[in-house]
Design an enzyme around this catalytic site. Structure first.
Site, short mmCIF file in Angstrom:
data_model
loop_
_atom_site.label_atom_id
_atom_site.label_comp_id
_atom_site.label_asym_id
_atom_site.label_seq_id
_atom_site.Cartn_x
_atom_site.Cartn_y
_atom_site.Cartn_z
N ASP A 34 0.65 -1.31 0.07
CA ASP A 34 0.21 -0.11 -0.02
C ASP A 34 0.94 1.67 0.12
OD1 ASP A 34 0.37 0.38 2.54
OD2 ASP A 34 -1.12 -0.28 3.70
N LYS A 56 -3.75 3.40 -1.10
CA LYS A 56 -4.82 4.87 -0.90
C LYS A 56 -3.99 6.34 -1.29
CE LYS A 56 -6.89 3.08 3.74
NZ LYS A 56 -6.75 3.20 4.38
N MET A 170 -4.16 9.24 11.64
CA MET A 170 -4.97 10.12 10.99
C MET A 170 -5.22 10.43 11.16
SD MET A 170 -6.28 5.51 10.05
CE MET A 170 -6.79 5.82 12.33
N1 SAH Z 1 -0.25 0.92 10.52
C1 SAH Z 1 1.01 2.13 10.33
C2 SAH Z 1 -0.31 3.58 10.56
C3 SAH Z 1 -1.87 3.24 9.78
S1 SAH Z 1 -2.55 4.29 9.69
C4 SAH Z 1 1.72 2.29 11.26
O1 SAH Z 1 1.94 1.41 12.36
O2 SAH Z 1 2.31 3.43 11.80
C5 SAH Z 1 -1.51 5.78 8.59
C6 SAH Z 1 -1.03 6.92 9.19
O3 SAH Z 1 -0.12 6.62 10.11
C7 SAH Z 1 -1.25 8.36 9.03
O4 SAH Z 1 -2.60 9.06 8.71
C8 SAH Z 1 -0.61 8.94 9.85
O5 SAH Z 1 -0.84 9.61 11.01
C9 SAH Z 1 0.97 7.85 10.17
N2 SAH Z 1 1.38 7.78 10.03
C10 SAH Z 1 1.81 6.24 8.87
N3 SAH Z 1 3.15 6.61 8.44
C11 SAH Z 1 3.75 8.11 8.96
C12 SAH Z 1 5.03 8.44 8.72
N4 SAH Z 1 6.35 8.42 8.64
N5 SAH Z 1 5.02 10.00 9.41
C13 SAH Z 1 4.53 10.19 10.37
N6 SAH Z 1 2.72 9.67 10.14
C14 SAH Z 1 2.66 8.60 10.17
#
Ligand code: SAH
Length: 246
Positions: A34, A56, A170
């Site tokens: 993704d 997405k 998010m």
């Molecule tokens: N499974 C992922 C989270 C998925 S939800 C994890 O464990 O990181 C998606 C959200 O994760 C985004 O909307 C954002 O809030 C956050 N996110 C993911 N990667 C990020 C990054 N490199 N920097 C800041 N926020 C991040």
């Protein structure tokens, strides 16, 4: 017999991939990935490996979750080694649990390979420890997707009165409502907040502010971004190490 690896890709910095994740990526016959998984990781795959994108784009779902579940299943019928690669950790707001349940129902074997979640690592790269002795004894990782105006909230807002750290994932589009709600709950308007965008990558941006001014200050910050609320944010002044660290 085929096997599906529900694999965490880590938050962005490719070196935060686990050794186990790298092993299955190298062995994979197909990788279903993704948007949040760093695409450079795909270069580690063997030649002939197929790639399926089910991500997405800025809130626009390319594919509904039910269809993603089915894509994983169909690939498991065709291939021996299927890697489902997800940003961060597959079980932290990654819907990995739903994918695992679907595979279970279909009788497909799966392994879960945890990944380094952005919830902890993006703050770490911003110089913000999510817990700190004398400052915060716990942290919560909360979805910011649900509007705090929702009548029956699943989020335990009443529990956020302490100084313990709250990390909203998010949540950038809801930041005005989140900061308003926290002030209504009794947090000071000058309570520390950080917004971290593209954490752990070379494009990382960190905006530090207060509940009162963070919306204005982080207006043009790109996604993915997360929000850290708590006194631990103040440690960044001393502990920031990553930005400009070439
Ligand atoms: N499974 C992922 C989270 C998925 S939800 C994890 O464990 O990181 C998606 C959200 O994760 C985004 O909307 C954002 O809030 C956050 N996110 C993911 N990667 C990020 C990054 N490199 N920097 C800041 N926020 C991040």
């Amino acid at each position: 017999m085929s096997r599906v690896y529900l694999t965490g890709a880590g938050p962005g910095d490719i070196e935060l991939l686990t050794i186990k994740a790298l092993r299955v990526i190298k062995e994979a016959d197909v990788i279903i990935y993704d948007r949040l998984a760093n695409p450079d990781i795909l270069e580690e795959a063997k030649s002939g490996c197929e790639f399926v994108y089910v991500g997405k784009e800025d809130g626009r779902h390319i594919m509904p979750q039910d269809d993603i579940n089915e894509v994983i299943y169909q690939n498991a019928l065709k291939h021996k080694c299927v890697v489902r690669l997800k940003g961060g950790d597959p079980f932290v707001f990654g819907r990995g649990g739903e994918e695992a349940l679907y595979l279970l129902e279909k009788g497909i074997k799966f392994d879960v390979i945890p990944g380094i979640t952005s919830a902890i690592s993006a703050p770490a790269y911003a110089g913000i420890p999510v817990t700190h002795r004398g400052v915060s004894v716990s942290f919560r990782v909360v979805t910011g997707h649900e509007s705090p105006n929702k009548k029956v909230s699943q989020i335990p807002w009443e529990n956020f009165k302490s100084d313990d750290t709250i990390v909203f994932l998010m949540g950038l589009h809801n930041l005005p409502r989140i900061s308003k709600k926290l002030i209504e709950l009794g947090k000071a308007p000058n309570y520390p907040v950080a917004v971290i965008s593209k954490g752990t990558t070379k494009d990382q941006v960190v905006v530090v502010g207060t509940l009162e001014n963070i919306v204005k200050k982080s207006k043009d910050v790109p996604t993915p971004a997360l929000i850290v609320v708590g006194r631990v944010v103040e440690l960044r002044d001393q502990l920031k190490w990553f930005e400009g660290n070439d």
